[in-house]
Enzyme design. Structure first.
Site, PDB file in Angstrom:
ATOM      1  N   SER A 105       5.271  -3.052   1.024  1.00 41.45           N
ATOM      2  CA  SER A 105       4.023  -2.849   0.283  1.00 41.45           C
ATOM      3  C   SER A 105       4.057  -1.472  -0.381  1.00 41.45           C
ATOM      4  CB  SER A 105       2.852  -2.926   1.248  1.00 41.45           C
ATOM      5  OG  SER A 105       1.695  -2.397   0.648  1.00 41.45           O
ATOM      6  N   SER A 106       3.299  -1.338  -1.477  1.00 41.06           N
ATOM      7  CA  SER A 106       3.283  -0.046  -2.190  1.00 41.06           C
ATOM      8  C   SER A 106       2.682   1.076  -1.342  1.00 41.06           C
ATOM      9  CB  SER A 106       2.514  -0.174  -3.507  1.00 41.06           C
ATOM     10  OG  SER A 106       1.202  -0.620  -3.267  1.00 41.06           O
ATOM     11  N   CYS A 107       1.987   0.715  -0.237  1.00 41.34           N
ATOM     12  CA  CYS A 107       1.386   1.768   0.593  1.00 41.34           C
ATOM     13  C   CYS A 107       2.418   2.503   1.451  1.00 41.34           C
ATOM     14  CB  CYS A 107       0.276   1.209   1.472  1.00 41.34           C
ATOM     15  SG  CYS A 107       0.890   0.163   2.784  1.00 41.34           S
ATOM     16  N   TYR A 134       0.325   0.589   9.412  1.00 39.49           N
ATOM     17  CA  TYR A 134       0.918  -0.532   8.665  1.00 39.49           C
ATOM     18  C   TYR A 134       2.087  -0.032   7.806  1.00 39.49           C
ATOM     19  CZ  TYR A 134       0.826  -4.165   4.940  1.00 39.49           C
ATOM     20  OH  TYR A 134       1.137  -5.140   4.018  1.00 39.49           O
ATOM     21  N   LYS A 138       6.096  -1.022   7.899  1.00 46.66           N
ATOM     22  CA  LYS A 138       6.816  -1.501   6.709  1.00 46.66           C
ATOM     23  C   LYS A 138       8.000  -0.596   6.374  1.00 46.66           C
ATOM     24  CE  LYS A 138       4.421  -5.151   5.676  1.00 46.66           C
ATOM     25  NZ  LYS A 138       5.051  -6.469   5.684  1.00 46.66           N
ATOM     26  N   HIS A 177      -8.790  -7.804   1.137  1.00 47.15           N
ATOM     27  CA  HIS A 177      -8.550  -6.784   0.106  1.00 47.15           C
ATOM     28  C   HIS A 177      -9.698  -6.788  -0.911  1.00 47.15           C
ATOM     29  CE1 HIS A 177      -4.284  -7.421   1.502  1.00 47.15           C
ATOM     30  NE2 HIS A 177      -4.382  -6.113   1.531  1.00 47.15           N
TER      31      HIS A 177
END
Ligand SMILES: NC(=O)C1=CN([C@@H]2O[C@H](COP(=O)(O)OP(=O)(O)OC[C@H]3O[C@@H](n4cnc5c(N)ncnc54)[C@H](OP(=O)(O)O)[C@@H]3O)[C@@H](O)[C@H]2O)C=CC1
Ligand SMILES: C[C@H]1O[C@H](OP(=O)(O)OP(=O)(O)OC[C@H]2O[C@@H](n3cnc4c(=O)[nH]c(N)nc43)[C@H](O)[C@@H]2O)[C@@H](O)[C@@H](O)C1=O
Length: 317
Positions: A105-107, A134, A138, A177
């Site tokens: 994920s971009s986070c 999270y 990842k 989201h």
């Protein structure tokens, strides 16, 4: 014909991936529901892989949620994801999987990255607090891909998608989201004749939204790359990481206005600044993917309309 296991096939990304791969008619697709196979069970996961022997794996199974879910259940987001990943990487390696695509994920990128975010900004600064557990799980997934590629010469690729939305999304009022949450809230407000809709935070954060059928298409494109290209992306010398996004973003206020227009709602927006804003901006640099020959097709306006039609089919007011 290659046998592909799509893990998490009932989810937003997994269902779009199955749809994209099935349309190609060149893969045998295998799936298991969460009830049939709990991927955090290492023994059961290994038995499944050893008996089924998939050639390829698309790893879309994960504990996923919005900003408030991440902040409220940090243990679940860290431990469930780590457990699933350890099981699947272990079983994929043991059973000789040729190619794996792991969804990150971009986070995972630092909170205050320069924009747009390039793949090599990974681990260049502190993470955003609301989703640090999270993100760390990842990042461990990215590191697993790279470690297996280095130690065992596997071909495991980590995709970093931007924020996603589309048919079959999670519309939970608190845990989802922003896009599905607002779609549901605007829909209910219109049905009830409410004069305003609450939007969390200041409305200032910027997000990049990709339609889920596009990410399914991107996964099918990457999985179908010739051996030389897929091998180059997963070569041990570099982190096997690739951003997937649309290349442009909007503020949360702009998103709310767009949803309001799509749903023909005529009331006001009220910003609840007691709720967290999260990362100020996370626009991905997608030049690597563009160079390989893939671009997203669906504009936010078109994707929102299609998603709302799907919402209406499944959520009768
Ligand atoms: N949605 C988004 O905006 C983004 C998603 N991603 C990534 O894409 C991937 C897919 O996300 P998305 O499709 O949105 O998530 P969903 O929650 O829609 O789907 C996840 C799927 O994984 C399954 N699953 C969860 N835990 C287990 C388990 N222990 N064993 C077996 N199956 C399990 C779920 O089944 P069940 O519901 O029955 O538990 C569900 O079908 C994730 O890795 C996520 O991090 C990345 C960026 C943005
Ligand atoms: C995909 C990504 O998703 C999460 O990160 P996020 O991008 O911050 O996700 P979000 O969609 O929940 O919020 C985006 C923005 O929108 C605002 N906002 C307004 N109104 C609502 C609202 O009603 N619900 C939600 N959830 N947010 C709202 C909200 O305050 C924030 O400013 C990660 O935890 C991480 O797991 C991850 O990878």
């Amino acid at each position: 014909m290659k046998k592909v296991y799509v893990a998490g096939h009932r989810g937003l990304v997994g269902s779009a991936t199955v749809r994209a791969l099935a349309a190609l008619e060149s893969y045998e697709i295998i799936t298991r529901t969460h009830d049939e196979l709990d991927l955090s069970d290492r023994t059961a996961t290994r038995e499944f892989f050893m008996s089924q022997r998939p050639d390829y794996v698309i790893m879309c199974a994960a504990k996923v949620g919005g900003i408030l879910a991440n902040a409220s259940f940090p243990v679940d987001f860290l431990h469930n994801n780590l457990a699933i990943q350890v099981s699947v990487f272990d079983a994929a390696h043991a059973s000789g999987v040729e190619r794996m695509i792991f969804l990150g994920s971009s986070c995972i990128y630092p909170r205050d990255c320069p924009q747009p975010i390039r793949e090599d900004y990974l681990l260049s600064g502190p993470l955003e607090a609301t989703n640090r557990p999270y993100a760390l799980a990842k990042i461990a997934g990215v590191e697993s891909c790279w470690s297996f590629n280095r130690q065992y010469r596997t071909r495991y690729l980590a995709l970093m998608p931007t924020n996603l939305y589309g048919p079959g999304d999670n519309y939970h009022p608190d845990n989802s989201h922003v896009l599905p949450a607002l779609m549901r809230r605007f829909h209910q407000a219109r049905m009830n004749g409410d004069s305003s809709v609450v939007v969390w935070g200041s409305g200032g954060p910027q997000r990049e939204f990709m339609y889920s059928l596009d990410i399914g298409d991107a996964i099918a494109f990457l999985l179908g790359l010739p051996d030389s290209d897929f091998g180059a992306l997963t070569a041990p010398a570099t982190a096997p990481l690739i951003n997937v996004g649309v290349g442009e973003d909007v503020t949360i206020r702009e998103l709310a206005e767009l949803i309001k227009t799509t749903l023909s709602y005529e009331g006001d927006l009220v910003f609840d600044t007691t709720k967290p804003d999260g990362t100020p901006r996370k626009l991905l640099d997608v030049s690597r993917l563009h160079t390989l020959g893939w671009k997203a097709k669906t504009s936010l306006g078109v994707g929102l309309q299609a998603t709302y039609e799907d919402f209406l089919r499944h959520h009768k007011a």
